[in-house]
Motif scaffolding. Structure first.
Motif, PDB file in Angstrom:
ATOM      1  N   ILE A 103       0.846  -1.184   0.000  1.00 55.77           N
ATOM      2  CA  ILE A 103       0.000   0.000   0.000  1.00 55.77           C
ATOM      3  C   ILE A 103       0.886   1.240   0.000  1.00 55.77           C
ATOM      4  N   ASN A 104       0.328   2.345  -0.444  1.00 55.70           N
ATOM      5  CA  ASN A 104       1.088   3.584  -0.485  1.00 55.70           C
ATOM      6  C   ASN A 104       1.423   4.027   0.934  1.00 55.70           C
ATOM      7  N   MET A 105       2.657   4.431   1.138  1.00 55.35           N
ATOM      8  CA  MET A 105       3.098   4.818   2.471  1.00 55.35           C
ATOM      9  C   MET A 105       2.817   6.279   2.806  1.00 55.35           C
ATOM     10  N   CYS A 106       2.719   7.133   1.784  1.00 53.95           N
ATOM     11  CA  CYS A 106       2.681   8.565   2.060  1.00 53.95           C
ATOM     12  C   CYS A 106       1.625   9.280   1.222  1.00 53.95           C
ATOM     13  N   PRO A 107       0.563   9.793   1.851  1.00 53.25           N
ATOM     14  CA  PRO A 107      -0.462  10.509   1.076  1.00 53.25           C
ATOM     15  C   PRO A 107       0.049  11.812   0.492  1.00 53.25           C
ATOM     16  N   VAL A 108       1.037  12.432   1.116  1.00 54.30           N
ATOM     17  CA  VAL A 108       1.523  13.727   0.635  1.00 54.30           C
ATOM     18  C   VAL A 108       2.162  13.579  -0.745  1.00 54.30           C
ATOM     19  N   GLY A 109       3.071  12.615  -0.876  1.00 53.52           N
ATOM     20  CA  GLY A 109       3.723  12.399  -2.156  1.00 53.52           C
ATOM     21  C   GLY A 109       2.738  11.987  -3.234  1.00 53.52           C
ATOM     22  N   THR A 110       1.788  11.130  -2.887  1.00 53.08           N
ATOM     23  CA  THR A 110       0.785  10.666  -3.846  1.00 53.08           C
ATOM     24  C   THR A 110      -0.041  11.821  -4.379  1.00 53.08           C
ATOM     25  N   VAL A 111      -0.564  12.611  -3.459  1.00 55.11           N
ATOM     26  CA  VAL A 111      -1.437  13.723  -3.855  1.00 55.11           C
ATOM     27  C   VAL A 111      -0.652  14.807  -4.575  1.00 55.11           C
ATOM     28  N   ALA A 112       0.571  15.078  -4.129  1.00 57.09           N
ATOM     29  CA  ALA A 112       1.391  16.117  -4.760  1.00 57.09           C
ATOM     30  C   ALA A 112       1.596  15.822  -6.242  1.00 57.09           C
ATOM     31  N   GLY A 113       1.908  14.581  -6.565  1.00 63.19           N
ATOM     32  CA  GLY A 113       2.106  14.221  -7.959  1.00 63.19           C
ATOM     33  C   GLY A 113       0.820  14.240  -8.764  1.00 63.19           C
ATOM     34  N   GLU A 114      -0.274  13.908  -8.115  1.00 65.10           N
ATOM     35  CA  GLU A 114      -1.561  13.801  -8.808  1.00 65.10           C
ATOM     36  C   GLU A 114      -2.153  15.159  -9.154  1.00 65.10           C
ATOM     37  N   ILE A 115      -2.037  16.131  -8.240  1.00 66.54           N
ATOM     38  CA  ILE A 115      -2.767  17.384  -8.417  1.00 66.54           C
ATOM     39  C   ILE A 115      -1.868  18.577  -8.752  1.00 66.54           C
ATOM     40  N   ALA A 116      -0.616  18.320  -9.100  1.00 67.59           N
ATOM     41  CA  ALA A 116       0.339  19.411  -9.324  1.00 67.59           C
ATOM     42  C   ALA A 116      -0.161  20.425 -10.344  1.00 67.59           C
ATOM     43  N   ASP A 117      -0.870  19.968 -11.364  1.00 69.50           N
ATOM     44  CA  ASP A 117      -1.354  20.866 -12.412  1.00 69.50           C
ATOM     45  C   ASP A 117      -2.858  21.137 -12.335  1.00 69.50           C
ATOM     46  N   GLU A 124      -0.104  24.005  -3.502  1.00 67.63           N
ATOM     47  CA  GLU A 124       0.597  24.913  -2.593  1.00 67.63           C
ATOM     48  C   GLU A 124       0.653  24.350  -1.178  1.00 67.63           C
ATOM     49  N   VAL A 125      -0.408  23.677  -0.761  1.00 73.80           N
ATOM     50  CA  VAL A 125      -0.406  23.042   0.564  1.00 73.80           C
ATOM     51  C   VAL A 125       0.632  21.929   0.607  1.00 73.80           C
ATOM     52  N   ALA A 126       0.658  21.104  -0.446  1.00 72.94           N
ATOM     53  CA  ALA A 126       1.659  20.026  -0.499  1.00 72.94           C
ATOM     54  C   ALA A 126       3.069  20.604  -0.500  1.00 72.94           C
ATOM     55  N   ALA A 127       3.260  21.706  -1.223  1.00 70.93           N
ATOM     56  CA  ALA A 127       4.574  22.354  -1.258  1.00 70.93           C
ATOM     57  C   ALA A 127       4.946  22.882   0.123  1.00 70.93           C
ATOM     58  N   GLU A 128       3.970  23.405   0.834  1.00 71.06           N
ATOM     59  CA  GLU A 128       4.192  23.895   2.207  1.00 71.06           C
ATOM     60  C   GLU A 128       4.643  22.757   3.115  1.00 71.06           C
ATOM     61  N   VAL A 129       3.976  21.612   2.994  1.00 76.56           N
ATOM     62  CA  VAL A 129       4.315  20.448   3.820  1.00 76.56           C
ATOM     63  C   VAL A 129       5.727  19.953   3.491  1.00 76.56           C
ATOM     64  N   ILE A 130       6.024  19.816   2.204  1.00 78.69           N
ATOM     65  CA  ILE A 130       7.343  19.325   1.805  1.00 78.69           C
ATOM     66  C   ILE A 130       8.421  20.334   2.182  1.00 78.69           C
TER      67      ILE A 130
END
Length: 207
Positions: A103-117, A124-130
């Protein structure tokens, strides 16, 4: 009592959203799924998150991000030598993803790649977290004796290697990418520590 129940409901909703995004991504998660998983009525979701799905997703990313960065000291502090600590952290991730049936270990990385565009505000929220991961990771490695500039380079390399290895491990159904990435990061640690020592000697000799 009402306040405690309200807080508990909000926390359950955020946790449910994080877990669902981890397994289904942002687009594959509906607010209905979130309320069912949280055991909460639909009205409570919009009470706590009037803007709906994007707002609760942002809260879930921030909460998950804050929790995930705490794994850094938890996994590495038991090791006095960073050359052992970093590969051990990757090995722990490898064992976890294998035992969890990929299973995916990290929702942040998953969502960041999915919604970048497609979701600029959520990106921006994902960028803030990273960005917070990078800042806290840099501080951690500085405390462990790495030069500040090298420490930032190191945490960026570790995060990049970790997120990429998660994708490869899930796709190939093998933990080999994580273990290989851990060994590579261990070698990089050796180089950075040597550079830090050499720089310290040079400064000492110059005085």
């Amino acid at each position: 009592m009402t306040e405690k129940m309200s807080t508990s409901t909000r926390d359950r909703l955020v946790t449910a959203m994080a877990e669902l995004m981890r397994t289904h991504g942002y687009s594959g998660t509906s607010v209905k799924q979130v309320t069912v998983a949280a055991g909460a009525p639909m009205g409570s979701l919009y009470h706590h998150f009037p803007a709906g799905k994007p707002q609760i997703a942002a809260a879930a990313l921030r909460t998950s991000g804050a929790a995930y960065i705490q794994l850094l000291p938890m996994l590495m502090d038991p090791y006095d030598d960073l050359r052992a600590a970093v590969p051990a952290a990757f090995a722990a991730a490898a064992e976890q993803i294998e035992q969890a049936d990929w299973i995916n270990m990290c929702p942040v990385g998953t969502v960041a790649g999915e919604i970048a565009d497609s979701e600029p505000a959520l990106r921006e929220v994902a960028a803030e977290v990273i960005g917070d991961w990078i800042e806290q990771g840099t501080d951690y490695f500085v405390r462990r004796g790495v030069d500040p500039t090298a420490a930032r380079d190191l945490i960026l390399a570790i995060l990049s290697a970790l997120e990429g290895a998660f994708v490869l491990s899930r796709t190939l159904r093998t933990a080999e990418p994580l273990r290989s990435a851990g060994r590579a990061m261990g070698a990089r640690i050796m180089e950075l520590l040597a550079e830090t020592r050499d720089g310290a000697r040079a400064r000492l000799n110059a005085t």
